[in-house]
Design an enzyme around this catalytic site. Structure first.
Site, PDB file in Angstrom:
ATOM      1  N   CYS A   1     -14.141 -14.163 -12.572  1.00 18.97           N
ATOM      2  CA  CYS A   1     -15.220 -14.160 -13.562  1.00 18.97           C
ATOM      3  C   CYS A   1     -16.197 -13.013 -13.308  1.00 18.97           C
ATOM      4  O   CYS A   1     -15.856 -11.860 -13.503  1.00 18.97           O
ATOM      5  CB  CYS A   1     -15.902 -15.529 -13.591  1.00 18.97           C
ATOM      6  SG  CYS A   1     -16.868 -15.813 -15.087  1.00 18.97           S
TER       7      CYS A   1
ATOM      8  N   HIS B   1     -11.506 -19.691 -13.761  1.00 18.76           N
ATOM      9  CA  HIS B   1     -11.975 -20.065 -12.430  1.00 18.76           C
ATOM     10  C   HIS B   1     -10.946 -20.936 -11.709  1.00 18.76           C
ATOM     11  O   HIS B   1     -10.976 -22.162 -11.851  1.00 18.76           O
ATOM     12  CB  HIS B   1     -13.265 -20.873 -12.547  1.00 18.76           C
ATOM     13  CG  HIS B   1     -14.467 -20.068 -12.900  1.00 18.76           C
ATOM     14  ND1 HIS B   1     -15.334 -19.567 -11.952  1.00 18.76           N
ATOM     15  CD2 HIS B   1     -14.959 -19.674 -14.095  1.00 18.76           C
ATOM     16  CE1 HIS B   1     -16.318 -18.895 -12.554  1.00 18.76           C
ATOM     17  NE2 HIS B   1     -16.104 -18.957 -13.854  1.00 18.76           N
TER      18      HIS B   1
ATOM     19  N   GLU C   1     -10.945 -21.865  -8.717  1.00 16.16           N
ATOM     20  CA  GLU C   1     -11.601 -22.782  -7.772  1.00 16.16           C
ATOM     21  C   GLU C   1     -12.080 -24.052  -8.468  1.00 16.16           C
ATOM     22  O   GLU C   1     -12.385 -25.049  -7.823  1.00 16.16           O
ATOM     23  CB  GLU C   1     -12.762 -22.073  -7.045  1.00 16.16           C
ATOM     24  CG  GLU C   1     -14.093 -21.996  -7.782  1.00 16.16           C
ATOM     25  CD  GLU C   1     -14.151 -20.915  -8.847  1.00 16.16           C
ATOM     26  OE1 GLU C   1     -13.110 -20.313  -9.167  1.00 16.16           O
ATOM     27  OE2 GLU C   1     -15.261 -20.675  -9.386  1.00 16.16           O
TER      28      GLU C   1
END
Lengths: 736, 228
Positions: free
Chosen positions: B86, B203, B205
């Site tokens: 990002c 993302h 994560e």
């Protein structure tokens, strides 16, 4: 010389002025008038509401901090506490929607991290005028992007909330912002100014001329000249606040400060007065040392500026260097602007002159408290006084309800918010309550914001009690037990006896409900003067309830799960049409009485749901609210994988529109595997809760039969398209 | 494999990324302060999501001047593994470690939602554990994710197989409707020519635990771990 004109522009009465003179023993100068007017404003002093707020139940075993501080604190065990509060930013958001809403977020975040907690979630309760009007759309667009811009940047997820639409909010939208933080129990900080000789440090953004007298503005009605007040709205800088969060949490973690207070409403004035007030000390500051971003600011302007992202810190002189070092790591200045002094004095210097010299207690504690005239409560409408004609085409009503902005999907709003940052968000916005796991544990926190102002308008006490009940019911649906309450009470002018009657009744309703659920109110916010051009908003008590889930693996979601699961309605079907979204949408009426609520019965329903959730019995759970059973069933289908539908069969005995769309309280729609059905019904019976199987999950249609007829039978996909497309349709022209 | 997550002022996914590497993937991971000149001996540098320097001026434009970025560039030039997520992707573009630039999303709104990605190249060090054409559900959360590159650069990127992920629909088709932010060729993630630097807008994560809705992001971390 202070004349009437000056008092008028400061919203001070002649009586208040006379009291100031007697408290300080002389006539105040203009700067001191500014200080008193801000601190004695309704917004800061709660002078019209305090006597009623005192009646709220605020005690509880787990309460670490009740009302009166920046935020409430509840012990959740394991050495952890939660810190939470809700606050309004209504007036600024009307004048300048983007910055008004953005700084609302910034302000509530500071209230939370000021106490040593890391903010972990934001929610918003929003009220706008109907979307048919371009102006209302533009306000909504500005508010949503303001919230999005601030929350996303600072990295605190906006995980839920509510959005309602009503004509009465067209000239007075509501923006209520809630924040939840998590802290170690042994690292809570307060706004203390202890230790004579300790240093007073100013940290964060420089002071400018923005937001001067914001608190006073929030304490008056609006006329036609609101445009001129735009300069009173502050401008937010989320990046600066992000640095401030990290730096403040670091100085707290290192234990190098004594006390800390954010500069919110009434800016430097408020923190300079409130910190010593809480410690029985005095404070002396020199305005020449205050970092300023504009030249030639007067002491009046510096003291009353509401520039954002600023904090005041008290530290021992030998720790100042360390505090500075931490702030400089985050590219922030920490400037010593004064010290803690002995005695009840707030002393402010400017260019070598003393410009304010008043007793701290006079400013903070001696504002007159008012018992405003309260009208006799208007007699409530007798139940269903005007007959409601039965609509011929219930299927058409169902479609209309799904497309009503208050009921329709709010995805257009929440997809603009980063609701996942911090990687704790277990349930995405749109579920009954937001759920956040607590890293390193198996537990989770849940939050729900609720308030139905039409109910409160028709019967303030019942409406407010329902707001508490519904928030708790939403928690029960995800499997969370409520632990604490915060409230944002949005009302018209307290100088109108009718408004005070509504306020008093609403407090009674909240009190009764909180006692019934045995949950403490740990704080909140009162927003009066929500009047524009003489008209008050509907009374809008918004309740924020936080709950705890012991096993995050047992969280229940609203979506239907499996073909063949049994659909069970917990709670009783009663004919309630008053104040319903159905009445409004299908008949254009906002009348009748809101649904009745029996708090003991409500609690039994919630306990049944909770027990079933904790036992892992429930496949899904969803509460019944606006739009009644039909809309609730549709929402469960929309949240299901693969557009799973349901076949429901309702017994007659009650008119079909009330069965389908009525908003009788204390009802939850749950689904279970058929094998678990007897156990669930047993559980309900033991608690005296009505529970009956009303259908089965299956197919791809929402099909509801009533006494042999089938008034609702719609493909899930088609219903979903209406529901999810309604709000974007108002904005689409611009987006395509 | 030791991971280092760079913290810029305004980074806000640094803690999430550290958590994913340490707690979810069980790897050693440290945070790296942007003002330092020390990569702490890590095997992989991660530039996390967030709003470095508030994204004022232009996303990632100020962060590229942080002292540590010189070390990151050298590290990448030597073939070190660098992942930008990002805002981290935006910083990599500003640094010139990846070609192209980001424009505002096509609807001019911040967008946070799960998207479906299609793995375009399974021979990179970031995707080798995922079969080509595999679909991954990973969330995005950005305002400036509308990828742009001049036509000849875009051709080069495509010819060399530098596109790691594309935005696709549920059936795996890279349609205009599935192109949530308006990126050229539906590009969601990009490696450099050498294949040691990946930038991606989604993302991973946030998609590493079932509790949070998807574990599809793990395959990227597993691929990286498997290269050492």
């Amino acid at each position: 010389m202070i004349d009437q004109r000056i008092l008028d522009t400061h919203n001070l009465t002649r009586g208040e002025f006379d009291l100031i003179v007697s408290l300080i023993g002389r006539e105040p100068n203009l700067t001191e008038i500014g200080v008193f007017s801000a601190m004695w404003s309704e917004h800061c002093s709660y002078k019209s509401s305090k006597i009623y707020l005192k009646g709220l139940p605020t005690r509880g075993r787990a309460v670490v901090q009740g009302p009166g501080e920046n935020a409430g604190i509840i012990d959740i065990g394991g050495g952890k506490v939660i810190v939470f509060k809700i606050e309004s930013h209504n007036h600024p958001s009307f004048i300048e929607p983007f910055q008004g809403a953005a700084t609302g977020v910034g302000g509530i975040l500071r209230d939370i991290f000021t106490m040593g907690a890391r903010p972990i979630a934001l929610l918003d309760s929003l009220r706008f005028g109907p979307l048919e009007s371009p102006r209302n759309r533009s306000i909504m667009e500005g508010v949503v992007s303001g919230i999005s811009s601030y929350g996303n940047s600072i990295g605190v997820p906006t995980v839920g909330g509510e959005v309602y639409f009503g004509e009465n909010y067209a000239l007075n939208p509501l923006v209520n912002v809630f924040c939840l933080g998590l802290a170690d129990k042994d690292k809570i900080f307060y706004a203390k100014a202890e230790g004579i000789g300790n240093a007073v440090l100013y940290v964060g953004s420089k002071t400018g001329r923005d937001g001067i007298h914001g608190a006073t503005m929030a304490s008056a009605e609006f006329g036609k000249e609101t445009e001129h007040k735009r300069p009173n709205v502050q401008v937010g800088d989320p990046f600066k606040e992000k640095l401030l969060v990290e730096a403040c949490l670091e100085v707290m973690d290192r234990g190098v400060i004594v006390g800390i207070q954010d500069m919110g409403a009434a800016g430097l004035t408020c923190s300079t007065a409130e910190m010593p007030a809480k410690s029985g000390t005095g404070l002396e500051i020199d305005l020449d040392l205050v970092p300023q971003r504009e030249e030639g600011m007067t002491p009046y302007e510096i003291l009353l500026s509401e520039s954002q992202e600023r904090m005041l810190i008290v530290a021992r002189p030998d720790k100042v260097a360390e505090v500075r070092e931490i702030f400089s790591k985050w590219d922030l200045d920490a400037v010593e602007i004064g010290r803690v002094i002995e005695g009840d004095r707030m002393k402010v210097r400017f260019h070598g002159q003393v410009v304010v010299d008043v007793p701290v207690s006079a400013v903070v504690d001696l504002c007159p408290m008012y018992r405003r005239p309260v009208a006799e409560p208007a007699p409530l409408e007798p139940r269903n006084v005007r007959p409601v004609p039965s609509p011929g085409d219930l299927a058409a009503v169902f479609r209309k309800l799904l497309g009503s902005p208050t009921i329709a999907s709010k995805e257009w709003v929440f997809r603009q918010y980063d609701h996942m940052v911090q990687t704790n968000t277990v349930l995405l916005p749109g579920a009954d309550a937001a759920v956040l796991r607590i890293k390193g544990t198996t537990r989770a926190l849940a939050v729900s914001l609720d308030g139905n102002s039409l109910y409160a308008q028709l019967d303030p006490k019942t409406g407010a009690a329902i707001a508490v009940a519904e928030a708790c019911r939403n928690l029960a649906c995800v499997g969370a037990r409520p632990v604490g309450v915060t409230n944002c009470l949005n009302f018209g002018s307290p100088e109108k006896p009718g408004v005070m009657a509504q306020f008093k009744a609403a407090i009674d309703g909240i009190t009764e409900a909180c006692l019934a659920f045995e949950i403490p109110v740990t704080g909140g916010n009162v927003s009066f003067y929500n009047d524009t051009e003489g008209a008050s908003i509907y009374p809008t008590p918004v309740l924020g309830v936080v709950g705890l889930i012991e096993d995050v693996g047992r969280v229940v979601t609203p979506g239907f799960k499996g073909e063949g699961d049994a659909v069970v309605l917990l709670g009783r079907m009663t004919p309630e049409l008053g104040g319903s979204e159905y009445l409004k949408v299908a008949h254009g009426r906002e009348d009748g009485l809101p649904p009745a609520i029996n708090l003991a019965g409500e609690r039994a329903v919630q306990e049944t749901c909770l027990e079933a959730a904790e036992a892992g019995m429930l496949a899904s759970a969803h509460d019944l609210s606006e739009g009644g059973l039909a809309v609730a069933a549709a929402e469960c289908a929309f949240a299901a994988p693969g557009r799973l539908g349901c076949r429901l069969e309702l017994e007659g005995g009650i008119r079909a529109d009330a069965l389908l769309f009525g908003e009788a309280q204390s009802r939850i729609l749950v689904t279970v595997e058929p094998a678990l059905l007897p156990a669930l019904l047993d559980l309900a019976a033991k608690r005296g809760v009505a529970a009956s199987r009303i259908g089965t999950i299956g197919g791809h249609r929402i099909r509801i039969a009533v006494a042999g007829a089938v008034p609702v039978d719609l493909p899930v996909e088609e219903a979903r398209t209406i529901w999810s497309g309604a709000i974007p349709a108002y904005f689409e022209a611009k987006e395509s | 494999m030791k991971f280092g997550v760079v913290v810029f002022p305004g980074s806000n996914c640094d803690a999430d990324t550290l958590y994913a590497f340490r707690e979810v993937m069980g790897q050693p991971a440290v945070s790296l302060w942007h003002k330092d000149h020390d990569l702490a001996g890590v095997d992989c540098v991660v530039l996390p999501g967030g709003f470095s320097y508030g994204d004022y001026l232009r996303s990632g434009a100020i962060a590229r001047f942080s002292p540590l970025m010189r070390d990151v560039r050298e590290f990448a030039d030597k073939g070190g593994l660098v992942l930008g997520i990002c805002n981290g992707f935006q910083v990599l573009l500003e640094l010139g470690l990846l070609p192209g630039a980001m424009l505002r999303n096509k609807h001019l709104k911040f967008l946070c939602r799960p998207v479906t990605l299609r793995v375009e190249n399974d021979r990179t060090r970031f995707t080798r554990r995922a079969r080509k054409e595999r679909l991954l559900s990973i969330p995005i959360a950005h305002f400036d994710g509308n990828y742009y590159a001049p036509p000849e650069t875009l051709r080069e990127i495509e010819d060399r197989g530098q596109v790691a992920f594309r935005y696709v629909d549920a059936d795996g088709r890279a349609t205009p409707e599935a192109n949530v932010n308006g990126s050229l060729n539906n590009i969601a993630g990009l490696v450099n020519a050498r294949g040691n630097v990946l930038g991606m807008m989604p993302h991973p994560e946030r998609a590493a635990e079932r509790l949070l809705g998807s574990e599809d992001g793990r395959v990227i971390f597993e691929s990286m771990i498997s290269t050492l």
